[in-house]
Scaffold this active site. Structure first.
Site, mmCIF file in Angstrom:
data_model
loop_
_atom_site.group_PDB
_atom_site.id
_atom_site.type_symbol
_atom_site.label_atom_id
_atom_site.label_comp_id
_atom_site.label_asym_id
_atom_site.label_seq_id
_atom_site.Cartn_x
_atom_site.Cartn_y
_atom_site.Cartn_z
ATOM 1 C CG ASP A 34 10.141 15.701 -1.147
ATOM 2 O OD1 ASP A 34 10.022 14.462 -1.105
ATOM 3 O OD2 ASP A 34 9.453 16.423 -1.922
ATOM 4 C CE1 TYR A 142 7.767 5.142 -12.178
ATOM 5 C CE2 TYR A 142 7.197 2.874 -12.724
ATOM 6 C CZ TYR A 142 7.689 3.811 -11.824
ATOM 7 O OH TYR A 142 8.104 3.408 -10.575
HETATM 8 N N1 LIG Z 1 6.126 2.999 -4.489
HETATM 9 C C1 LIG Z 1 6.259 1.973 -5.324
HETATM 10 O O1 LIG Z 1 5.430 1.056 -5.353
HETATM 11 C C2 LIG Z 1 7.475 1.913 -6.225
HETATM 12 C C3 LIG Z 1 7.723 0.734 -6.941
HETATM 13 C C4 LIG Z 1 8.825 0.676 -7.799
HETATM 14 C C5 LIG Z 1 9.690 1.771 -7.890
HETATM 15 N N2 LIG Z 1 9.423 2.901 -7.184
HETATM 16 C C6 LIG Z 1 10.333 4.033 -7.357
HETATM 17 O O2 LIG Z 1 10.832 4.499 -6.105
HETATM 18 C C7 LIG Z 1 11.005 5.913 -6.136
HETATM 19 C C8 LIG Z 1 10.239 6.562 -4.989
HETATM 20 O O3 LIG Z 1 8.894 6.146 -5.064
HETATM 21 P P1 LIG Z 1 7.785 6.621 -4.013
HETATM 22 O O4 LIG Z 1 6.712 5.613 -4.073
HETATM 23 O O5 LIG Z 1 8.393 6.985 -2.726
HETATM 24 O O6 LIG Z 1 7.263 7.931 -4.763
HETATM 25 P P2 LIG Z 1 6.324 9.114 -4.205
HETATM 26 O O7 LIG Z 1 5.595 9.684 -5.360
HETATM 27 O O8 LIG Z 1 5.569 8.648 -3.024
HETATM 28 O O9 LIG Z 1 7.427 10.153 -3.712
HETATM 29 C C9 LIG Z 1 8.247 10.875 -4.594
HETATM 30 C C10 LIG Z 1 8.740 12.116 -3.868
HETATM 31 O O10 LIG Z 1 9.522 12.877 -4.791
HETATM 32 C C11 LIG Z 1 9.276 14.230 -4.531
HETATM 33 N N3 LIG Z 1 9.619 15.041 -5.709
HETATM 34 C C12 LIG Z 1 8.861 15.339 -6.791
HETATM 35 N N4 LIG Z 1 9.537 16.149 -7.613
HETATM 36 C C13 LIG Z 1 10.756 16.369 -7.055
HETATM 37 C C14 LIG Z 1 11.885 17.131 -7.427
HETATM 38 N N5 LIG Z 1 11.917 17.852 -8.573
HETATM 39 N N6 LIG Z 1 12.944 17.141 -6.599
HETATM 40 C C15 LIG Z 1 12.944 16.421 -5.448
HETATM 41 N N7 LIG Z 1 11.897 15.685 -5.042
HETATM 42 C C16 LIG Z 1 10.808 15.671 -5.844
HETATM 43 C C17 LIG Z 1 7.797 14.310 -4.185
HETATM 44 O O11 LIG Z 1 7.503 15.494 -3.446
HETATM 45 C C18 LIG Z 1 7.622 13.031 -3.361
HETATM 46 O O12 LIG Z 1 7.759 13.281 -1.980
HETATM 47 C C19 LIG Z 1 10.534 6.360 -7.539
HETATM 48 O O13 LIG Z 1 11.646 6.410 -8.400
HETATM 49 C C20 LIG Z 1 9.617 5.230 -7.974
HETATM 50 O O14 LIG Z 1 9.540 5.126 -9.362
HETATM 51 C C21 LIG Z 1 8.342 2.985 -6.353
#
Ligand SMILES: NC(=O)c1ccc[n+]([C@@H]2O[C@H](COP(=O)([O-])OP(=O)(O)OC[C@H]3O[C@@H](n4cnc5c(N)ncnc54)[C@H](O)[C@@H]3O)[C@@H](O)[C@H]2O)c1
Length: 319
Positions: A34, A142
């Site tokens: 991360d 998004y």
């Molecule tokens: N949570 C949901 O409901 C949901 C639904 C559909 C799709 N998604 C997709 O799943 C993926 C993960 O979602 P999530 O809910 O765990 O997101 P989240 O926001 O909880 O976590 C994202 C993580 O990415 C890290 N991050 C930010 N910038 C970064 C960088 N430059 N390099 C490396 N890491 C970085 C952040 O520190 C964070 O820990 C995303 O692509 C999101 O679009 C999530």
């Protein structure tokens, strides 16, 4: 088994995906990463962790080479509500990160998982039982990055033979890490507030119907799709997956079956409401069911009970 890299591993999904992968494949097989540092007692500390900014090609290359990575779950991204506040940053991270992950995966032949979303649909998409193959004209940054990401993954599979796979995930409900700024965050926050205060103020209208999934089902789907026999996959990428679809009022009713004096009221956030209004109410996941045997285990009632039991053991009601 080659090693697995998870980017954005400290987020809502990674906090549960990493322990599940480690339990299945072995703790040392899964490298969590991360841009943030993990808390000392975080679950991800039970195995290798790398500080990794997924927009930096050199850093990804270094980690993939050093750990001999064969599979990447690419989770680092900005979520829907935050992406609407910072569209330029969302483009840079969501597209720049994916492009660099794919470019590093190409010479090393890594399998890549890309989490798309119901946000990849838009107001002109059929809203009910949204088909697997349909109109995708999202009106949010998004959504734009999710459609472009799906297409980029298809392109790398077609052009370079890279084994890219992915799911269009609905809103995810979970109790380990808090959600990171999505439109469906209310469906997590409501449980914390119901247990603590028996009251919740929702930012979406009471009749806003959206597709949702409990995290254990989502984790299982993410593991299953990467193990699926490629011979059975027609789509490979961006599979619709569904489990339940409900409105805030229906979720409140489901909570009231356990906490009868729970009260919900509404203060609508126009940004999140506009995003929600552009998304489907329910999606058709028959392609995932027939191509790799997808089957959810949790419906609204089962998810509500499990969330309240698990959080209830951890949180105290406010005095
Ligand atoms: N949570 C949901 O409901 C949901 C639904 C559909 C799709 N998604 C997709 O799943 C993926 C993960 O979602 P999530 O809910 O765990 O997101 P989240 O926001 O909880 O976590 C994202 C993580 O990415 C890290 N991050 C930010 N910038 C970064 C960088 N430059 N390099 C490396 N890491 C970085 C952040 O520190 C964070 O820990 C995303 O692509 C999101 O679009 C999530």
């Amino acid at each position: 088994m080659q090693k697995i890299l998870v980017t954005g591993a400290l987020g809502q999904i990674g906090s549960e995906l990493v322990p599940a992968l480690r339990e299945h494949y072995g703790a040392d097989t899964v490298v969590a990463s991360d841009i943030r540092a993990p808390a000392r007692d975080a679950d991800v500390s039970a195995g290798p962790f790398e500080h990794l900014d997924c927009t930096k090609m050199r850093q990804i290359q270094e980690v993939v080479r050093h750990h001999e990575i064969g599979r990447i779950y690419h989770l680092g991204a900005l979520l829907s509500a935050v992406a609407e506040e910072k569209p330029q940053a969302a483009w840079d991270l969501n597209m720049g990160g994916l492009y660099r992950v794919l470019e590093v995966a190409r010479p090393y032949g890594c399998q890549v998982f890309f989490p798309s979303s119901i946000g990849a649909f838009g107001p002109t998409t059929p809203k009910v039982e949204t088909p697997q193959d349909t109109v995708q004209r999202p009106t949010t940054m998004y959504g734009v990055t999710k459609v472009a990401g799906e297409l980029l993954c298809d392109y790398y599979a077609l052009r370079f033979g890279l084994d890219t796979r992915g799911l269009r995930l609905p809103g995810l409900i979970s109790h380990v890490a808090l959600p990171g700024g999505g439109t469906t965050d209310y469906a997590v926050e409501i449980f914390y507030q119901a247990i603590r205060y028996r009251h919740y103020t929702c930012c979406l209208k009471p009749d806003t119907r959206l597709d949702m999934m409990y995290m254990p089902d989502a984790i299982r789907a993410m593991m299953l799709i990467m193990e699926a026999d490629p011979a059975g996959l027609t789509h490979r990428n961006a599979f619709n997956v569904a489990a339940m679809s409900f409105t805030p009022e229906e979720l409140a009713e489901s909570i009231r079956a356990h906490i009868p004096d729970f009260v919900i009221d509404y203060e609508v956030d126009p940004v999140r409401q506009a995003i929600a209004d552009s998304w489907p109410e329910s999606i058709d996941d028959s392609a995932a069911r027939s191509e790799w045997g997808w089957q959810p285990e949790f419906d609204l009632a089962a998810m509500t009970k499990d969330m309240l039991d698990t959080l209830g053991a951890r949180l105290k009601p406010a005095k």
